[in-house]
Each structure stands twice: as structure tokens, then as C-alpha cells.
Design a protein around this motif. Structure first.
Motif, PDB file in Angstrom:
ATOM      1  N   LYS A  31     -35.741 -29.371  19.927  1.00  0.00           N
ATOM      2  CA  LYS A  31     -37.204 -29.548  19.873  1.00  0.00           C
ATOM      3  C   LYS A  31     -37.910 -27.992  19.980  1.00  0.00           C
ATOM      4  CE  LYS A  31     -36.736 -33.154  23.267  1.00  0.00           C
ATOM      5  NZ  LYS A  31     -37.170 -33.777  24.981  1.00  0.00           N
ATOM      6  N   PRO A  32     -39.279 -27.969  19.387  1.00  0.00           N
ATOM      7  CA  PRO A  32     -39.708 -26.680  19.217  1.00  0.00           C
ATOM      8  C   PRO A  32     -39.697 -26.020  20.754  1.00  0.00           C
ATOM      9  CG  PRO A  32     -41.083 -28.273  18.228  1.00  0.00           C
ATOM     10  CD  PRO A  32     -40.098 -28.907  18.921  1.00  0.00           C
ATOM     11  N   GLY A  33     -39.374 -24.856  20.641  1.00  0.00           N
ATOM     12  CA  GLY A  33     -39.328 -24.019  22.144  1.00  0.00           C
ATOM     13  C   GLY A  33     -37.859 -24.097  22.742  1.00  0.00           C
ATOM     14  N   ALA A  34     -36.947 -24.890  22.003  1.00  0.00           N
ATOM     15  CA  ALA A  34     -35.576 -25.006  22.616  1.00  0.00           C
ATOM     16  C   ALA A  34     -34.587 -23.588  22.332  1.00  0.00           C
ATOM     17  CB  ALA A  34     -34.991 -26.117  22.122  1.00  0.00           C
ATOM     18  N   ILE A  35     -33.859 -23.526  23.293  1.00  0.00           N
ATOM     19  CA  ILE A  35     -32.808 -22.413  23.262  1.00  0.00           C
ATOM     20  C   ILE A  35     -31.542 -22.755  22.752  1.00  0.00           C
ATOM     21  CG2 ILE A  35     -31.680 -20.751  24.753  1.00  0.00           C
ATOM     22  CD1 ILE A  35     -34.576 -20.165  24.459  1.00  0.00           C
TER      23      ILE A  35
END
Length: 785
Positions: free
Chosen positions: A577-581
Motif C-alpha cells: 500500500k502507498p505509505g507502507a514500510i
């Protein structure tokens, strides 16, 4: 017999040579035989010796027996016992003392040993005890060993075959016997074609310095560069910053003397609000090793084989843009020290590089000083070695092979020979590991000067506070530092076209060996990931297979490995997901990239972390930081100094691995207006710090009790998983024994673990079952109370 002349006392042999032969036979009970080439050199030497004063027989015999003892290491056991007893009492000896002690044992000369002990503050009873341990091998046993070795050689590297091993041993020893006939200076006078009595130096190093001064430029022996926020304000983006640092390294590669060092200290840095020190470190490492493009006309450069193997592995590769005939050279990456505060925050990264550039200048033999030498192989890339062809050289091996040596090896030897180079025990012990706490700027500078340069060198310090370093015997010059902003063409070089290529792998049917919340997907990671939906995961953690480090992880060369990592992690990026680490655990271990040479000379420090950061940047990830996994007292000793407290020898134990923290940028971060959208994944606090965690104990009494050959500790996935919310889903594309999935389950998270080995999948599921059973048992015990 035409090629072999069995020496006999007849009229065809020079009387002096006849005398030497009969003396040799009297000592060893071995009669030598010579081929015509050897005999010709022998006759030439004997004619010379007739003009010199021959030493007495007793002295020559004693020196010769010493040669036998040294050549065959016959005093190894008594020496080992002597050093062990001295160490128990707290006494260790430096190189010069050890060399004299070795000679005392080999020559059976107690006076030499006594003189060494007299130099140390050793109390009388201990001195008497150590002297009582002086039990060198005696002459009779030396000669018995020699005769047995002639009958049954004990240390042959390959089968004896048809070789006359006895004849080679005897010939080698006869050369040593001839060598002790007169003084070493007289022998050098004979073998050195350029000998001059007025210019003669007892030290070969000094003699070579006189003959080939261009090899000995030490005006740029060490450059130390300190990168701080003060030198970056004019740079507006990462590409300009990277280009500026690249230009500095490129300039210093041209300037630094051969076998000299470059040290780069990188303090915590920000650019546009983002920490960039780890990215700069990775770029410096990759650029320093690979920036110099050359058409390498060396027989060991098998570029056609590399091209064939790479194209076979990556069929879609564009050969015309890859230019495999070009070799990428540069500095040799040695080490990365991580210097921290007492709270384990990282204060400085200290990169160490060495310049090893091939130089074909002929180096005479350091033992006999003859120029009758031939070019040998390269012990490591950029380091030319030589082999003495003088059949009468005293340093021929016990099986009569010529002495092998290199200028770098001689420089390392000279660093030991000059006791002004000796480094304090305190400094060596302080810098034994490559993770250190609370290190001052003066400590760093003092270590770099003493560990990576020698007495008399000129050292250049860029952008460093004025030093309060004690007298070092080096000329230290201070400079400012300015960075020229702008891109560097290397970062678009053909080198990157050899592996940054999308593959054509297709999605595969998914086989889930687990359940809906704990999915264990068996198969090739790239193919399985292609079968998964975009933006599926809230985070990811993995430790990928290290290039050719295990039997299950083998690639033809580093390009093929990097291609697979590029391809797989593009899919990880797509499914996050966008923003995932994404936490990615790698280690810069030692191996051969197999892009230049396939032999042991290609063994060097790997650049896995630097390659990874560059690959992930090309995919679209942002590097947030790096958690340094400090493994403590490591099992393997990857660094050592061979017991020498001298420059060139100091290599720290490599005690840590990278846990790189990447982020898939949120949608609004890729747009001009940040207010349009929010991140689709939870905010995870970025960090660059040290994590002290012991490796998983897997070997007990030689047996792997864990089952996986390279498990990582649970502390690594916990870094991310502990910051996520229950119900979220975590990915591990190289799951191994399912450590990530098992940790996620304990925190109430779902997981998808991809693994190509069914054996490891079953192992991980068994471990999960055992953990569940253990937890249920504990709950039942608790209920009883």
C-alpha cells in the motif's frame, strides 16, 4: 644421461664446487643431482665465490641447519608452547621480537632468546621458566625429518605423479647451503645486476626505494573526508548531492598513492527534511568501487563468459547497451564503522577504501635481489605478484618453487619492520569491532592516521576540526571541502544496464500451505507476487538470500542476482500500500562477484547494501533509515590483524548487518499538492539506530538444531510489526522458516509468507504448531492456579 649430471668427485667438477658438494653430503647424507641450467648457474656462482672469503664450515653448517628448520617449520610446537606460557603471564611479543625468537629456536642459539627477554620487564622466576622452555629441535632430529620428507613428502598440494620430489627438495636445500657460504651482502652483489657498493642498502625496501622512487610516492598516502551539513547547503536534491560526492571520490582516486587509503566520515545529514546519510554512504561505496571504466586487456578478464552467462539468465537483456567488454574498477571497499552515542543513536558512518591499481613495474626478488623474475598471478584484483626464477635463491620453497611476492605485500612487511609504525594495544583493542560507542573526533582521526598510513607519510584531512593528535611522524595537511553540484555520468553508465531489467515471468497458481490469516505460499517469489493484487499489504519484512552465500542461493554472477532482486522487489513495491514500510536485512560479506575473474583473486567485500539501496531507489522506494543489527561477539572471525600491531593489518571484526527501512511513497507525496490525499498505510516512525540482538542459535555440537541455515532473529520483524495495528497484513517475500509470520500472529496481524522451499515451509509450520502448543500449555498451567 644428458640432462641430469649426477655430481661425483671427478675432474669435470670445479674443486671448490666438489668441496661444497661433499660438505653437503656429509651434513645431510643426501647427494644432489643437477640439470644443466642449474649447474651452469652453480658454476658461475662458484667462480665468484673463489674471489671471496668463505665462512668456516662450522658456521655454514649451523646457518644451513637453521635454514632447514625455518623452511620446514620444525620448531612450530616448541615455539607455540613458549608463546602460550608467556601469554599466560601477560606477555606478548611484537613482530620484531618474534622474528628474533624464531631465529633463536631455528639456530639453537640461547643467547638470542636471552637478549629478547632482557628487553622486557620480566621477573627473574618467570624469565627462568621461559628460558627453560627453550627446547628447539636438535640437529639430529632436523636431519631425520629431512630424510623422511625426501622419502614421503607430507605437504604436497597435489599428487606426486612422476615428479622427482626428493630431487627438488635436495636442490632447494643445496641452494640454501650455497647461500650461507659468504655474507648476505656478498651474495646480493653477485645476483643483483645493478649492484653498487656505494648505493647498497641492507634493507631491500630502502634499496628498492633508491631504484624505483616512483613506486614510493607517499605524498597522498591517506585522505580523510568529513561530510557535514555545512558543506551541503547549496545542493537542492539527492541527484546533485550524489553527483557532487562522486566527483570528489573520482578526483581522489586519481590523486591517492597506490595502496593508499580513503576514509569518508558521514555525519547525520538531511536534505529537504529527509535523512540522507545512509543513501550517501551507499552511493559512495558503489561509485568508489565501480566508477572507473576501462578496456581491461588481461587474460583473467573473462568478459565473454560473463556476457554469455548473464544473457542466458536474462534473455531480454540488451547486449549492445550493457558493454560487457568494459570493466568497472576503482577503490576496494574495506569497512564501514558505525559510531554511536551511548543511547545507540548513530553519530557517524566511517567508510574505509584502499586504492589497489595494477602496476607492472618489475620488482626484483626481495631475498636474492635478482631481476630474474617472472610475472605471476594477481593475489587480488589490482595487485600484481611476481615469482623469482633464480634457481639458487635461498627462499625457494621446500619443494623448490620460486619465491612469490608483491609490492603491496612488501609494503605491509615494511610497515611491520619499522617499529615507529607500531600501534598501541589500546588503539587496536578499541577498534576491534566495527560498531563503537562514544568515539571522539580526535579518536577517529588518530585511528585513521595510525592504522591506515605509515611513518613519514603525508596525510590530507578535509573539513575536520584542528587535531589535538599526539606526535605520529606523519605530515598532516588540513583542507576545506567544497562540493561541486551537478549529476555525474556514471549513474547512467552501461554497468547498470547489465541487471536493471524487468523480467518476463508470468503469474503462477498459488498453493497455500497455511490458512487465511497465516498464508504460506509455496513457489518462486516473483511468480507468486505477480499473482497477488496491487496495494495488498500494510508492510513487509524480509531477509533475502545473499548472493552465493548458501547452497540454495547460487547465481552465475552478481548481475543475475541483482536482476532477480530488482524484479522481485518491483513486485513487492506494487503489492504494498502507498505509505507502507519495507524492512530489508542484508550483509556486506565477502565473496566473488564473478564479473571480472572467477578465481580466488576476485574475493572481496560485497556491496549488497549499496546495490540494494540503488535498486530500490530505481524501483521507487524511499530510504528512511537503517537499523544496524549488532550481532555482538560474532561466531566467525571475519576481521583480523594476524597478530600485528601495524598499519595495513588492522581490519575490524564485521559484527553488524543492515536492516534497511524503505517506504513506498504515499500518493500525495508524488503529487504537487499534499492536501488532496492521505497515506493509505499507517505512519511508522523511521529510525537509524543500533539494535543489539544475538543471531539465532542454530548449531549445537555441529548439528543444526533449528533446521534453517540462515534464520534471522525475531527482533527484526518486531521493529515493524510492533508498530502496526491488529488485523493488518504483513508480507515476507523470502520467508524461510516463517519467522515474520509467526511474530505477526503473536501481535494479532495477518501475514503472507512466500517461500520456494517446501522443506522450510514445513519447518516454519512445525515451529508455529509447537509455539501454539506451548502457549496453550502455559495457559492451562495458569488456569490451575
Amino acid at each position: 644421461m644428458t640432462d641430469q649430471l649426477h655430481t661425483k668427485c671427478d675432474e669435470y667438477i670445479n674443486p671448490l664446487l666438489r668441496q661444497f658438494i661433499e660438505e653437503f653430503v656429509a651434513i645431510t647424507d643426501l647427494r644432489p643431482s643437477f640439470d644443466n641450467d642449474y649447474l651452469a648457474e652453480l658454476n658461475r656462482l662458484v667462480a665468484y665465490l673463489m674471489t671471496r672469503q668463505i665462512r668456516s664450515f662450522n658456521r655454514r653448517e649451523k646457518e644451513f641447519i637453521g635454514h632447514i628448520n625455518h623452511k620446514f617449520r620444525l620448531n612450530a610446537k616448541p615455539l607455540s608452547k613458549f608463546y602460550a606460557e608467556a601469554a599466560k603471564a601477560g606477555f606478548v611479543f611484537h613482530y620484531h621480537q618474534k622474528r628474533r625468537i624464531q631465529r633463536a629456536f631455528d639456530m639453537n642459539d640461547l643467547d638470542i632468546l636471552t637478549s629478547v627477554l632482557d628487553e622486557r620487564p620480566i621477573i627473574g622466576s618467570l624469565k627462568a621458566h621461559l628460558l627453560s622452555l627453550f627446547i628447539p629441535i636438535d640437529k639430529r632430529h632436523s636431519l631425520e625429518y629431512l630424510l623422511n620428507e625426501c622419502k614421503q613428502p607430507s605437504q604436497l598440494r597435489k599428487n606426486k605423479g612422476q615428479r622427482d620430489i626428493k630431487g627438488q627438495i635436495v636442490k632447494s636445500l643445496f641452494s640454501s647451503f650455497m647461500w650461507v657460504s659468504v655474507s648476505e651482502r656478498d651474495m646480493h652483489c653477485f645476483f643483483d645486476e645493478q649492484h653498487s657498493n656505494t648505493e647498497y642498502r641492507e634493507s631491500f625496501w630502502e634499496q628498492l626505494h633508491e631504484r624505483s622512487p616512483h613506486l614510493f610516492s607517499r605524498n597522498n598516502a591517506l585522505h580523510v573526508v568529513r561530510l557535514t551539513k555545512e558543506v551541503l547547503p547549496s545542493l537542492c536534491n539527492k541527484e546533485q548531492t550524489r553527483g557532487g560526492i562522486s566527483k570528489i571520490i573520482e578526483h581522489l582516486y586519481k590523486v591517492i598513492d597506490n595502496y593508499g587509503f580513503l576514509a569518508i566520515a558521514i555525519e547525520p545529514l538531511e536534505l529537504n527534511g529527509h535523512a540522507i546519510e545512509w543513501e550517501l554512504a551507499a552511493d559512495a561505496i558503489l561509485f568508489a568501487e565501480k566508477h572507473h571504466e576501462v578496456i581491461l586487456k588481461k587474460s583473467y578478464f573473462k568478459w565473454k563468459r560473463v556476457r554469455q552467462e548473464t544473457v542466458s539468465y536474462i534473455p531480454q537483456l540488451d547486449v549492445s547497451s550493457a558493454n560487457f567488454e568494459i570493466a568497472n574498477e576503482g577503490f576496494t571497499y574495506r569497512d564501514c564503522f558505525v559510531l554511536t552515542s551511548e543511547h545507540k543513536n548513530i553519530d557517524c558512518l566511517l567508510l574505509i577504501f584502499q586504492k589497489n591499481k595494477s602496476d607492472e613495474t618489475l620488482i626484483p626478488c626481495p631475498a636474492c635481489r635478482s631481476s630474474n623474475v617472472r610475472a605471476n598471478s594477481y593475489p587480488s584484483l589490482g595487485v600484481r605478484s611476481w615469482e623469482c626464477n633464480n634457481v639458487l635463491c635461498p627462499d625457494r620453497s621446500k619443494y623448490n618453487r620460486g619465491k612469490r611476492y608483491s609490492l603491496r605485500g612488501l609494503a605491509m612487511q615494511q610497515a611491520i619492520e619499522n617499529d615507529r609504525n607500531e600501534i598501541s594495544v589500546k588503539s587496536v583493542r578499541r577498534w576491534t569491532r566495527d560498531v563503537l560507542t562514544c568515539v571522539s573526533e580526535d579518536e577517529i582521526a588518530d585511528m585513521l592516521i595510525r592504522h591506515y598510513s605509515i611513518y613519514g607519510d603525508t596525510v590530507h584531512i578535509h573539513n575536520w576540526p584542528q587535531l589535538s593528535v599526539t606526535e605520529s611522524g606523519r605530515l598532516i595537511k588540513h583542507h576545506g571541502l567544497s562540493i561541486e553540484a551537478g549529476p555525474h555520468p556514471f549513474w547512467n553508465a552501461s554497468f547498470f544496464c547489465r541487471y536493471k531489467i524487468s523480467s518476463q515471468k508470468q503469474p503462477t497458481a498459488i498453493e497455500n500451505l497455511g490458512d487465511d490469516d497465516f498464508q504460506v505460499l509455496l513457489g518462486d517469489s516473483a511468480e507468486v507476487l505477480r499473482s497477488l493484487s496491487e496495494s495488498s499489504f500494510d508492510g513487509a519484512v524480509t531477509s533475502p538470500p545473499y548472493y552465493n552465500a548458501r547452497e540454495y542461493a547460487q547465481w552465475p554472477n552478481i548481475y543475475c542476482y541483482l536482476h532477480d532482486m530488482f524484479d522481485i522487489n518491483r513486485e513487492v513495491y506494487r503489492t504494498l500500500k502507498p505509505g507502507a514500510i519495507y524492512l530489508y536485512n542484508v550483509f556486506d560479506y565477502f565473496d566473488n562477484e564473478k564479473t571480472i575473474v572467477f578465481s580466488a583473486m576476485g574475493q572481496r567485500r560485497m556491496l549488497l547494501s549499496a546495490y540494494t539501496i540503488d535498486l530500490f531507489r530505481g524501483i521507487g522506494f524511499e530510504l528512511l533509515g537503517n537499523v544496524v543489527w549488532d550481532k555482538g561477539d560474532i561466531e566467525g572471525k571475519r576481521g583480523f590483524n594476524a597478530g600485528n600491531f601495524s598499519p595495513y593489518y588492522q581490519s575490524p571484526f564485521n559484527c553488524w548487518e543492515h536492516v534497511l527501512m524503505f517506504k513506498k511513497p504515499a500518493r500525495w507525496e508524488n503529487s504537487k499538492t499534499s492536501q488532496n490525499s492521505n497515506s493509505d498505510a499507517p505512519v511508522v516512525r523511521p529510525m537509524s539506530r543500533v539494535l543489539r540482538a544475538q543471531p539465532v542459535i542454530k548449531m549445537v555440537r555441529g548439528k543444526n538444531v533449528h533446521g534453517h541455515t540462515a534464520p534471522f532473529p525475531e527482533a527484526i520483524p518486531k521493529i515493524l510489526i510492533s508498530q502496526l495495528s491488529p488485523g493488518m497484513i504483513v508480507l515476507d517475500p523470502f520467508a524461510g522458516s516463517l519467522t515474520t509470520g509467526r511474530v505477526a500472529e503473536r501481535y494479532g496481524l495477518r501475514s503472507v509468507c512466500i517461500e520456494s522451499s517446501e522443506e522450510y515451509c514445513r519447518l516454519g509450520l512445525r515451529l508455529r504448531f509447537d509455539e501454539r502448543e506451548s502457549e496453550r500449555s502455559a495457559q492451562r498451567q495458569l488456569a490451575l492456579f
